[in-house]
Design a protein around this motif. Sequence first.
Motif, short mmCIF file in Angstrom:
data_model
loop_
_atom_site.label_atom_id
_atom_site.label_comp_id
_atom_site.label_asym_id
_atom_site.label_seq_id
_atom_site.Cartn_x
_atom_site.Cartn_y
_atom_site.Cartn_z
N GLY A 1 0.17 0.60 0.75
CA GLY A 1 -0.95 0.08 1.53
C GLY A 1 -2.27 0.66 1.06
N PHE A 2 -2.29 1.95 0.74
CA PHE A 2 -3.51 2.59 0.24
C PHE A 2 -3.91 2.01 -1.11
CE2 PHE A 2 -5.56 5.94 -2.30
CZ PHE A 2 -6.67 6.19 -1.50
N ILE A 3 -2.92 1.80 -1.99
CA ILE A 3 -3.20 1.24 -3.32
C ILE A 3 -3.74 -0.19 -3.19
CG2 ILE A 3 -2.15 0.49 -5.49
CD1 ILE A 3 -0.20 2.85 -5.20
N ILE A 4 -3.13 -0.98 -2.30
CA ILE A 4 -3.59 -2.36 -2.08
C ILE A 4 -5.03 -2.37 -1.57
CG2 ILE A 4 -3.24 -4.43 -0.67
CD1 ILE A 4 -0.21 -3.73 -0.76
N PHE A 5 -5.35 -1.44 -0.68
CA PHE A 5 -6.73 -1.33 -0.17
C PHE A 5 -7.71 -1.06 -1.32
CE2 PHE A 5 -9.92 1.95 0.97
CZ PHE A 5 -10.80 1.13 1.68
N LYS A 6 -7.31 -0.21 -2.26
CA LYS A 6 -8.18 0.12 -3.39
C LYS A 6 -8.35 -1.06 -4.34
CE LYS A 6 -9.36 4.44 -2.73
NZ LYS A 6 -10.79 4.86 -2.64
N LEU A 7 -7.34 -1.92 -4.42
CA LEU A 7 -7.37 -3.03 -5.37
C LEU A 7 -7.96 -4.31 -4.80
CD1 LEU A 7 -3.85 -2.59 -7.05
CD2 LEU A 7 -6.08 -1.86 -7.95
N THR A 8 -8.06 -4.39 -3.48
CA THR A 8 -8.56 -5.62 -2.85
C THR A 8 -9.71 -5.29 -1.90
OG1 THR A 8 -7.05 -5.48 -0.94
CG2 THR A 8 -6.24 -6.60 -2.91
N ASN A 9 -10.38 -6.32 -1.43
CA ASN A 9 -11.45 -6.14 -0.44
C ASN A 9 -11.22 -7.07 0.75
OD1 ASN A 9 -11.95 -8.55 -1.66
ND2 ASN A 9 -14.10 -8.13 -2.15
N ILE A 10 -9.95 -7.30 1.08
CA ILE A 10 -9.61 -8.23 2.16
C ILE A 10 -9.72 -7.54 3.52
CG2 ILE A 10 -7.86 -9.80 3.07
CD1 ILE A 10 -6.70 -9.93 0.23
N TYR A 11 -9.06 -6.40 3.67
CA TYR A 11 -9.08 -5.66 4.92
C TYR A 11 -9.46 -4.20 4.65
CZ TYR A 11 -6.35 -9.61 6.74
OH TYR A 11 -5.92 -10.86 7.11
N ASN A 12 -9.83 -3.49 5.71
CA ASN A 12 -10.16 -2.07 5.54
C ASN A 12 -8.88 -1.24 5.54
OD1 ASN A 12 -9.38 -1.68 8.27
ND2 ASN A 12 -11.45 -2.10 8.98
N LEU A 13 -9.02 0.05 5.28
CA LEU A 13 -7.86 0.93 5.11
C LEU A 13 -6.99 1.03 6.36
CD1 LEU A 13 -6.22 2.85 3.37
CD2 LEU A 13 -7.78 4.70 4.03
N PRO A 14 -7.56 1.21 7.57
CA PRO A 14 -6.69 1.30 8.76
C PRO A 14 -5.82 0.06 8.95
CG PRO A 14 -8.88 2.08 9.29
CD PRO A 14 -8.97 1.51 7.92
N ILE A 15 -6.34 -1.12 8.63
CA ILE A 15 -5.54 -2.35 8.79
C ILE A 15 -4.39 -2.35 7.80
CG2 ILE A 15 -5.57 -4.86 8.50
CD1 ILE A 15 -8.38 -4.85 9.67
N TRP A 16 -4.64 -1.97 6.56
CA TRP A 16 -3.58 -1.94 5.57
C TRP A 16 -2.52 -0.90 5.93
CZ3 TRP A 16 -2.46 -5.80 2.87
CH2 TRP A 16 -3.41 -6.62 2.28
N LEU A 17 -2.94 0.23 6.47
CA LEU A 17 -1.96 1.25 6.87
C LEU A 17 -1.14 0.77 8.06
CD1 LEU A 17 -4.03 4.56 6.49
CD2 LEU A 17 -2.40 3.53 4.89
N CYS A 18 -1.77 0.04 8.99
CA CYS A 18 -1.03 -0.54 10.12
C CYS A 18 -0.04 -1.59 9.62
CB CYS A 18 -1.99 -1.15 11.13
SG CYS A 18 -2.90 0.04 12.13
N LEU A 19 -0.47 -2.40 8.66
CA LEU A 19 0.44 -3.39 8.07
C LEU A 19 1.62 -2.70 7.38
CD1 LEU A 19 -1.98 -6.05 6.54
CD2 LEU A 19 -0.22 -6.45 8.27
N ALA A 20 1.34 -1.60 6.70
CA ALA A 20 2.41 -0.85 6.04
C ALA A 20 3.40 -0.30 7.06
CB ALA A 20 1.82 0.30 5.22
N LEU A 21 2.87 0.20 8.18
CA LEU A 21 3.72 0.73 9.25
C LEU A 21 4.59 -0.37 9.84
CD1 LEU A 21 4.46 3.14 11.08
CD2 LEU A 21 2.58 2.45 12.58
N ILE A 22 3.98 -1.53 10.13
CA ILE A 22 4.72 -2.65 10.70
C ILE A 22 5.79 -3.14 9.72
CG2 ILE A 22 4.54 -5.07 11.46
CD1 ILE A 22 1.71 -4.36 12.46
N ALA A 23 5.41 -3.27 8.45
CA ALA A 23 6.35 -3.74 7.44
C ALA A 23 7.53 -2.79 7.30
CB ALA A 23 5.64 -3.90 6.09
#
Length: 267
Positions: A187-209
């Motif tokens: 999730g952190f790597i995806i955040f660095k490579l994209t500009n779709i969502y901020n870091l907390p959202i990607w980490l929440c998505l990682a947790l849910i996944a």
Amino acid sequence: MREVIVRTISGVLYILIVIFSMYTSREWFMALFFLLGILVLKEFLKLVHLTSYIAYVLLAAGLYFLSYNTFADQAVNIYLILSCFVCLFLFKDMLWTSKIPMFEKKKYITTIFYIISGFVFLTLIPFSNGTFMPEIIVAVFSLIWANDTMAYVIGKSFGKHKLLERISPKKTIEGFLGGLGGSLIAGFIIFKLTNIYNLPIWLCLALIASVFGTIGDLVQSKFKRQAGVKDSGNLMPGHGGLYDRLDSVVYASPFIFAFLEIVDYVS
């Protein structure tokens, strides 16, 4: 070592096929998931001893009327609520009953609100912000893949404490935590490579996944245990059937879509 290599090769080929189809056109994207849905549905129906051509019609109708050409947002929301409700009931039955009642008496309910809904919401996830963005679904698959891979590696190397031995003897707490860590890193790597969502959202998505993906894997293990089989099929070398490979993302997709809908509504 041989098992790891076989799993890696078949997993990489599967991911490449998915990514290729996602980056061609929306029609190819929908066609791919319709094909995957048919194959997974075939394995699931065999697993629960249900012969039904209606299920394939319902899959096609769900993908077309609720995803490709949505006829009513309210219908999608109702379907989402019912699907999450059924999936949570499957989780409850997995934990506290010797047999999943829906496996024996309510096969169409699990077919419609667990398997078919999984593919409907997988194809809706790239539209969660109003436009078709295949990067989102590629990211979701990456989170699931990172969780599964790290859970396998850490569990194989350091796993000592069983997670739910009566359902899946090989799964360990260490493996689960390793998978969670792998998903969060992804999730952190995806955040660095994209500009779709901020870091907390990607980490929440990682947790849910990670959490719901693991539950989905355990629910499928419960189904297989009740059916008395080791794998749902033998389509993918090293992974068993396609349902074995997609069980995590099929179960998790309604919850991921619901979270993204909340994010879009709040933002």
